[in-house]
Design a protein around this motif. Sequence first.
Motif, PDB file in Angstrom:
ATOM      1  N   PRO A 199      -8.671   7.085 -13.185  1.00 12.49           N
ATOM      2  CA  PRO A 199      -9.681   6.087 -13.556  1.00 12.49           C
ATOM      3  C   PRO A 199      -9.149   4.674 -13.279  1.00 12.49           C
ATOM      4  O   PRO A 199      -7.928   4.468 -13.253  1.00 12.49           O
ATOM      5  CB  PRO A 199      -9.857   6.301 -15.065  1.00 12.49           C
ATOM      6  N   LEU A 200     -10.072   3.729 -13.109  1.00 15.72           N
ATOM      7  CA  LEU A 200      -9.703   2.378 -12.664  1.00 15.72           C
ATOM      8  C   LEU A 200      -8.599   1.725 -13.512  1.00 15.72           C
ATOM      9  O   LEU A 200      -7.624   1.191 -12.979  1.00 15.72           O
ATOM     10  CB  LEU A 200     -10.969   1.510 -12.654  1.00 15.72           C
ATOM     11  N   GLU A 201      -8.750   1.769 -14.829  1.00 15.28           N
ATOM     12  CA  GLU A 201      -7.765   1.083 -15.673  1.00 15.28           C
ATOM     13  C   GLU A 201      -6.374   1.692 -15.521  1.00 15.28           C
ATOM     14  O   GLU A 201      -5.370   0.988 -15.471  1.00 15.28           O
ATOM     15  CB  GLU A 201      -8.192   1.142 -17.150  1.00 15.28           C
ATOM     16  N   GLU A 202      -6.339   3.011 -15.442  1.00 11.95           N
ATOM     17  CA  GLU A 202      -5.065   3.712 -15.244  1.00 11.95           C
ATOM     18  C   GLU A 202      -4.449   3.331 -13.908  1.00 11.95           C
ATOM     19  O   GLU A 202      -3.242   3.127 -13.792  1.00 11.95           O
ATOM     20  CB  GLU A 202      -5.286   5.238 -15.282  1.00 11.95           C
ATOM     21  N   ARG A 203      -5.331   3.231 -12.910  1.00  9.19           N
ATOM     22  CA  ARG A 203      -4.865   2.880 -11.563  1.00  9.19           C
ATOM     23  C   ARG A 203      -4.241   1.488 -11.570  1.00  9.19           C
ATOM     24  O   ARG A 203      -3.176   1.270 -10.992  1.00  9.19           O
ATOM     25  CB  ARG A 203      -6.061   2.910 -10.619  1.00  9.19           C
ATOM     26  N   LEU A 204      -4.896   0.575 -12.252  1.00  8.21           N
ATOM     27  CA  LEU A 204      -4.374  -0.796 -12.302  1.00  8.21           C
ATOM     28  C   LEU A 204      -3.035  -0.842 -13.028  1.00  8.21           C
ATOM     29  O   LEU A 204      -2.101  -1.516 -12.610  1.00  8.21           O
ATOM     30  CB  LEU A 204      -5.386  -1.725 -12.985  1.00  8.21           C
ATOM     31  N   ILE A 246       3.169  -0.836 -12.878  1.00  3.37           N
ATOM     32  CA  ILE A 246       4.382  -0.053 -13.132  1.00  3.37           C
ATOM     33  C   ILE A 246       5.089   0.289 -11.811  1.00  3.37           C
ATOM     34  O   ILE A 246       6.310   0.159 -11.700  1.00  3.37           O
ATOM     35  CB  ILE A 246       4.040   1.235 -13.921  1.00  3.37           C
ATOM     36  N   ASP A 247       4.322   0.678 -10.809  1.00  5.79           N
ATOM     37  CA  ASP A 247       4.929   1.078  -9.527  1.00  5.79           C
ATOM     38  C   ASP A 247       5.204  -0.110  -8.608  1.00  5.79           C
ATOM     39  O   ASP A 247       5.783   0.052  -7.539  1.00  5.79           O
ATOM     40  CB  ASP A 247       4.009   2.060  -8.778  1.00  5.79           C
ATOM     41  N   GLY A 248       4.743  -1.305  -9.000  1.00  6.46           N
ATOM     42  CA  GLY A 248       4.919  -2.470  -8.130  1.00  6.46           C
ATOM     43  C   GLY A 248       4.171  -2.317  -6.820  1.00  6.46           C
ATOM     44  O   GLY A 248       4.633  -2.756  -5.772  1.00  6.46           O
ATOM     45  N   GLU A 249       3.003  -1.731  -6.891  1.00  7.54           N
ATOM     46  CA  GLU A 249       2.226  -1.400  -5.684  1.00  7.54           C
ATOM     47  C   GLU A 249       1.068  -2.392  -5.506  1.00  7.54           C
ATOM     48  O   GLU A 249       0.118  -2.391  -6.263  1.00  7.54           O
ATOM     49  CB  GLU A 249       1.683   0.026  -5.813  1.00  7.54           C
ATOM     50  N   ARG A 250       1.191  -3.182  -4.453  1.00  6.57           N
ATOM     51  CA  ARG A 250       0.229  -4.261  -4.250  1.00  6.57           C
ATOM     52  C   ARG A 250      -0.947  -3.881  -3.362  1.00  6.57           C
ATOM     53  O   ARG A 250      -2.013  -4.493  -3.432  1.00  6.57           O
ATOM     54  CB  ARG A 250       0.969  -5.431  -3.620  1.00  6.57           C
ATOM     55  N   GLU A 265       6.079  -9.199  -9.661  1.00  2.77           N
ATOM     56  CA  GLU A 265       5.369  -9.858  -8.563  1.00  2.77           C
ATOM     57  C   GLU A 265       3.924  -9.378  -8.448  1.00  2.77           C
ATOM     58  O   GLU A 265       3.024 -10.176  -8.193  1.00  2.77           O
ATOM     59  CB  GLU A 265       6.143  -9.702  -7.260  1.00  2.77           C
ATOM     60  N   VAL A 266       3.706  -8.103  -8.668  1.00  2.00           N
ATOM     61  CA  VAL A 266       2.333  -7.588  -8.639  1.00  2.00           C
ATOM     62  C   VAL A 266       1.540  -8.193  -9.807  1.00  2.00           C
ATOM     63  O   VAL A 266       0.387  -8.604  -9.661  1.00  2.00           O
ATOM     64  CB  VAL A 266       2.307  -6.043  -8.690  1.00  2.00           C
ATOM     65  N   MET A 267       2.187  -8.288 -10.944  1.00  2.00           N
ATOM     66  CA  MET A 267       1.545  -8.903 -12.121  1.00  2.00           C
ATOM     67  C   MET A 267       1.122 -10.338 -11.803  1.00  2.00           C
ATOM     68  O   MET A 267       0.001 -10.754 -12.088  1.00  2.00           O
ATOM     69  CB  MET A 267       2.549  -8.873 -13.284  1.00  2.00           C
ATOM     70  N   LYS A 268       2.049 -11.080 -11.204  1.00  2.00           N
ATOM     71  CA  LYS A 268       1.741 -12.480 -10.874  1.00  2.00           C
ATOM     72  C   LYS A 268       0.599 -12.579  -9.868  1.00  2.00           C
ATOM     73  O   LYS A 268      -0.279 -13.436  -9.996  1.00  2.00           O
ATOM     74  CB  LYS A 268       2.972 -13.168 -10.296  1.00  2.00           C
ATOM     75  N   ALA A 269       0.619 -11.694  -8.868  1.00  2.00           N
ATOM     76  CA  ALA A 269      -0.442 -11.700  -7.860  1.00  2.00           C
ATOM     77  C   ALA A 269      -1.785 -11.390  -8.522  1.00  2.00           C
ATOM     78  O   ALA A 269      -2.806 -12.001  -8.207  1.00  2.00           O
ATOM     79  CB  ALA A 269      -0.132 -10.685  -6.768  1.00  2.00           C
ATOM     80  N   ALA A 270      -1.760 -10.451  -9.465  1.00  2.00           N
ATOM     81  CA  ALA A 270      -3.006 -10.068 -10.137  1.00  2.00           C
ATOM     82  C   ALA A 270      -3.545 -11.237 -10.965  1.00  2.00           C
ATOM     83  O   ALA A 270      -4.740 -11.544 -10.922  1.00  2.00           O
ATOM     84  CB  ALA A 270      -2.761  -8.849 -11.026  1.00  2.00           C
TER      85      ALA A 270
END
Length: 216
Positions: free
Chosen positions: A2-7, A12-16, A66-71
């Motif tokens: 589901p979307l929230e889990e994916r986000l 967690i995985d650092g996947e941008r 970095e993914v957090m910051k980008a988000a």
Amino acid sequence: LPLEERLKRRIIDGERNGLEDDLLEALQTEPALAIVNDVLLDGMKTVGELFGSGQMQLPFVLQSAEVMKAAVAFLEPHMEKNEDEEGKGRIVLATVKGDVHDIGKNLVDIILSNNGYEVVNIGIKQPINAIIEAAEQHQADAIGMSGLLVKSTVVMKENLQEMASRGVAAKYPVMLGGAALTRAYVEDDLRSQYEGEVHYARDAFEGLSLMDKVMT
Ligand code: B1M
């Protein structure tokens, strides 16, 4: 997933890759700030737990950050702005000396800036000299210090001592925040030893309501 889990997984995985598509989809049903608070921060919490228990290595924590910051950067233009509130005050914001953590500080910046404050964000690893100098130069109404390391709580105490000895304690109310701090440490220990005003904010929203109180 589901979307929230994916986000959450992306943090967690650092996947941008595909991050923006997922964020756009989330924006259809949730306000930008709720996505940050309820979804992304949850992911960062897991990162902290994995790192703390030795299940995640530092370079991967950095990728997550970095993914957090980008988000957050992607969501920022979608955040609600309180246009009629302006000129509520000017605050100098810094992460204290020896500390590089800035995601929380930058969230505080966004929330205050969107709600009528002018924020002078001077960045990470800032010695008290630089913080006081910025406050003087910009004629700030308050100072905000962030720090996540346990040692930063000691630095903050020293910073208050320095402000007192430089005679600027009465001039700038201080707001402190960051994961290693506790309300009791700030409002009991630090406050009892300090002649100026010092406050604790658990999160960026409390930071805003606190500033609203301090500035009136
Ligand atoms: Co670091 N790190 N880290 N890290 N890191 C922590 C803080 C840690 C708890 C992780 C752990 O062990 N579980 C631990 C500290 C332990 C301790 O001190 N006892 C730790 C460590 C050990 C380290 C290094 C020493 C690791 C090493 O090098 N061996 C190193 C320190 C470098 C340094 O500072 N000199 C280090 C480095 C890093 C990265 C660079 C990889 C990265 C930071 C990237 C960046 O910020 N640009 C990083 C990260 C991402 C974390 C965790 C996993 C997540 C922090 C975060 O961004 N959270 C963190 C785990 C944790 O916090 N439990 C951890 C999300 C953010 C929104 O929360 O900043 O708390 P936070 O902000 C909150 C509130 O606290 C509040 O509002 C926000 C919510 O609205 N708030 C304020 C914050 N500031 C405020 C100011 C205010 C008001 C409210 O007013 C002024």
